[in-house]
Design an enzyme around this catalytic site. Structure first.
Site, PDB file in Angstrom:
ATOM      1  N   THR A   1       0.750  -1.257   0.080  1.00 13.29           N
ATOM      2  CA  THR A   1      -0.014  -0.085   0.011  1.00 13.29           C
ATOM      3  C   THR A   1       0.689   1.169   0.069  1.00 13.29           C
ATOM      4  O   THR A   1       0.412   2.480   0.040  1.00 13.29           O
ATOM      5  CB  THR A   1      -1.057   0.004   1.241  1.00 13.29           C
ATOM      6  OG1 THR A   1      -0.063  -0.076   2.334  1.00 13.29           O
ATOM      7  CG2 THR A   1      -2.120  -1.010   1.194  1.00 13.29           C
TER       8      THR A   1
ATOM      9  N   TYR B   1      15.522   4.452  12.835  1.00 14.37           N
ATOM     10  CA  TYR B   1      15.051   3.894  11.366  1.00 14.37           C
ATOM     11  C   TYR B   1      16.218   3.443  10.828  1.00 14.37           C
ATOM     12  O   TYR B   1      16.336   2.390  10.307  1.00 14.37           O
ATOM     13  CB  TYR B   1      14.346   5.237  10.459  1.00 14.37           C
ATOM     14  CG  TYR B   1      14.189   4.525   9.311  1.00 14.37           C
ATOM     15  CD1 TYR B   1      13.277   3.788   8.825  1.00 14.37           C
ATOM     16  CD2 TYR B   1      14.935   5.285   8.407  1.00 14.37           C
ATOM     17  CE1 TYR B   1      13.133   3.287   7.526  1.00 14.37           C
ATOM     18  CE2 TYR B   1      14.951   4.778   6.963  1.00 14.37           C
ATOM     19  CZ  TYR B   1      14.024   3.938   6.200  1.00 14.37           C
ATOM     20  OH  TYR B   1      13.785   3.459   5.090  1.00 14.37           O
TER      21      TYR B   1
ATOM     22  N   HIS C   1      13.315   8.669  -2.944  1.00  9.29           N
ATOM     23  CA  HIS C   1      12.629   8.711  -4.311  1.00  9.29           C
ATOM     24  C   HIS C   1      11.234   8.996  -4.115  1.00  9.29           C
ATOM     25  O   HIS C   1      10.643   8.597  -3.077  1.00  9.29           O
ATOM     26  CB  HIS C   1      12.818   7.102  -5.081  1.00  9.29           C
ATOM     27  CG  HIS C   1      12.822   5.870  -4.125  1.00  9.29           C
ATOM     28  ND1 HIS C   1      13.757   5.665  -3.048  1.00  9.29           N
ATOM     29  CD2 HIS C   1      11.734   5.207  -3.768  1.00  9.29           C
ATOM     30  CE1 HIS C   1      13.218   4.785  -2.418  1.00  9.29           C
ATOM     31  NE2 HIS C   1      11.943   4.287  -2.874  1.00  9.29           N
TER      32      HIS C   1
ATOM     33  N   GLU D   1      19.951   5.998   3.945  1.00  7.16           N
ATOM     34  CA  GLU D   1      19.826   6.678   5.629  1.00  7.16           C
ATOM     35  C   GLU D   1      20.968   5.812   6.251  1.00  7.16           C
ATOM     36  O   GLU D   1      21.241   6.329   7.258  1.00  7.16           O
ATOM     37  CB  GLU D   1      18.427   6.494   6.355  1.00  7.16           C
ATOM     38  CG  GLU D   1      17.503   7.774   5.884  1.00  7.16           C
ATOM     39  CD  GLU D   1      17.803   9.009   6.350  1.00  7.16           C
ATOM     40  OE1 GLU D   1      18.204   9.181   7.564  1.00  7.16           O
ATOM     41  OE2 GLU D   1      18.109   9.947   5.247  1.00  7.16           O
TER      42      GLU D   1
ATOM     43  N   SER E   1      18.146   1.422   2.651  1.00  8.83           N
ATOM     44  CA  SER E   1      17.921   2.784   2.485  1.00  8.83           C
ATOM     45  C   SER E   1      19.610   3.551   2.577  1.00  8.83           C
ATOM     46  O   SER E   1      20.344   3.118   3.245  1.00  8.83           O
ATOM     47  CB  SER E   1      17.144   3.249   3.760  1.00  8.83           C
ATOM     48  OG  SER E   1      17.328   4.817   3.986  1.00  8.83           O
TER      49      SER E   1
END
Ligand code: F7E
Length: 334
Positions: A18, A154, A184, A132, A130
């Site tokens: 989702t 995270y 992105h 990150e 990621s």
């Protein structure tokens, strides 16, 4: 290609179906003739799922249900995109983020490992790693060789998931890949992320539906690409002869301020008249500058980003302008 070895259509399972990437990836795989299954948490308020996708409600917080879905779907490819993916939120919910984003990946890898052992069928695994993870980056641009220095709960959870993916590849010979994706974006990006927050607010300001936009650090620089381009790289990684890890990025970096310039400039507005700096949007520790080097993906996967920074910003503004126009009509008839 491995996925088309059999005559029946390949089956893929996408976690986080989702979300923005789940949405683009579903379309890409359906267009390629896959049978697509998606995993969505019961409490998901995400994007509408393509009706051709079979949705399963299972949670990354619980291993038993993941195993049941893997056994039932028997996918050839698993794209693991599900996560608590908001960096700022991870400071408020660090344990939940570790559970879902970190341990959730381990639960899924275990479910796949047992499924493979029971059935003898290979499952190819994509992990949404990621940029990150580079955090307080030790070098620029960042490559597959750059050392990680995560700066948020995270990012720490993503580093854990990255290494578990590598470990399952090395320990069990699993076909497991890390796509280290830089930021992105798209018109389907969640509104809590800075690009979409800006395009939503700017277009509403343009139509007189809003007057103010509250933001945190405008100096942060990110390598922003188009999500539609990036899901193609995910698919390419799982079609190779050998599993590997790849940086996916545009190679350009821009500040939040530059994104504001681009968006408000396109709308012929001056952002300085509407933007209010609000410390509540700052993070306890910030990632100042990310810029990726996707040479390996270009050379080995033949992957290249197609949408550049300006085009991306304008694509998002055009879509949000339509949304704001609809809101203006509703507002008028209230
Ligand atoms: O923030 C600054 C903020 O939340 C970008 C996720 O998809 O990409 C994303 O992580 C920058 C940061 O994305 C606001 O401080 C200023 O420096 O859009 P963002 P992110 O944190 O880079 C990576 C690759 C992921 O993996 C993540 O899942 O913008 N910023 N003012 C703000 N950010 C937000 N959200 N809201 C502001 O008001």
């Amino acid at each position: 290609m491995p996925s088309s070895r059999t005559s029946s259509p390949p089956v893929a399972l996408i976690t986080g179906v989702t979300g923005q990437d789940g949405s683009y990836l579903s379309t890409l795989l359906l267009d390629k003739g896959y049978v697509v299954h998606g995993l969505a948490p019961t409490h998901s308020f995400g994007l509408p799922v393509d009706p051709r996708v079979t949705t399963h409600h299972a949670d990354l917080g619980e291993g038993t249900n993941l195993s049941a879905v893997i056994d039932q779907v028997a996918p050839a490819e698993v794209y693991h995109l599900g996560a608590q993916s908001h960096v700022k939120v991870s400071f408020e919910l660090p344990v939940y983020t570790a559970e879902v984003t970190g341990l959730g990946t381990l639960r899924l890898l275990e479910a796949i490992r047992h499924h493979q052992a029971r059935t003898g069928r290979q499952v190819r695994f994509y992990q949404a790693s990621s940029s990150e993870m580079f955090g307080k980056a030790v070098e620029t641009p960042q490559t597959e060789q750059t050392r990680f220095h995560p700066r948020s709960p995270y990012a720490c959870a993503k580093v854990y998931a990255y290494w578990q993916t590598v470990n399952y590849r090395e320990a069990y010979g699993m076909f497991a890949c890390n796509g280290i994706l830089f930021n992105h974006e798209s018109p389907r990006r969640g509104e809590a992320f800075v690009t979409r927050k800006i395009t939503r607010a700017a277009t509403r300001i343009k139509l007189g539906l809003a007057h103010e936009l509250r933001l945190g650090n405008l100096d942060a620089c990110r390598d922003w690409g188009f999500a539609g381009d990036y899901v193609e790289a995910m698919w390419l990684m799982l079609q190779q002869n050998e599993p590997d890890d790849y940086v996916i990025a545009t190679g350009e970096t821009h500040s939040v301020r530059e994104f504001l310039d681009e968006v408000f400039g396109y709308l012929e507005l001056d952002w300085k008249k509407s933007v209010v700096i609000d410390p509540q949007f700052n993070r306890p520790s910030e990632v100042d500058l990310l810029r990726g080097d996707a040479t390996k993906a270009r050379e080995k996967l033949g992957w290249r980003p197609k949408v550049a920074f300006r085009e991306l910003a304008r694509m998002m503004v055009d879509a949000d302008l339509k949304l704001a126009e609809q809101e203006a009509v509703i507002e008028k008839h209230r």
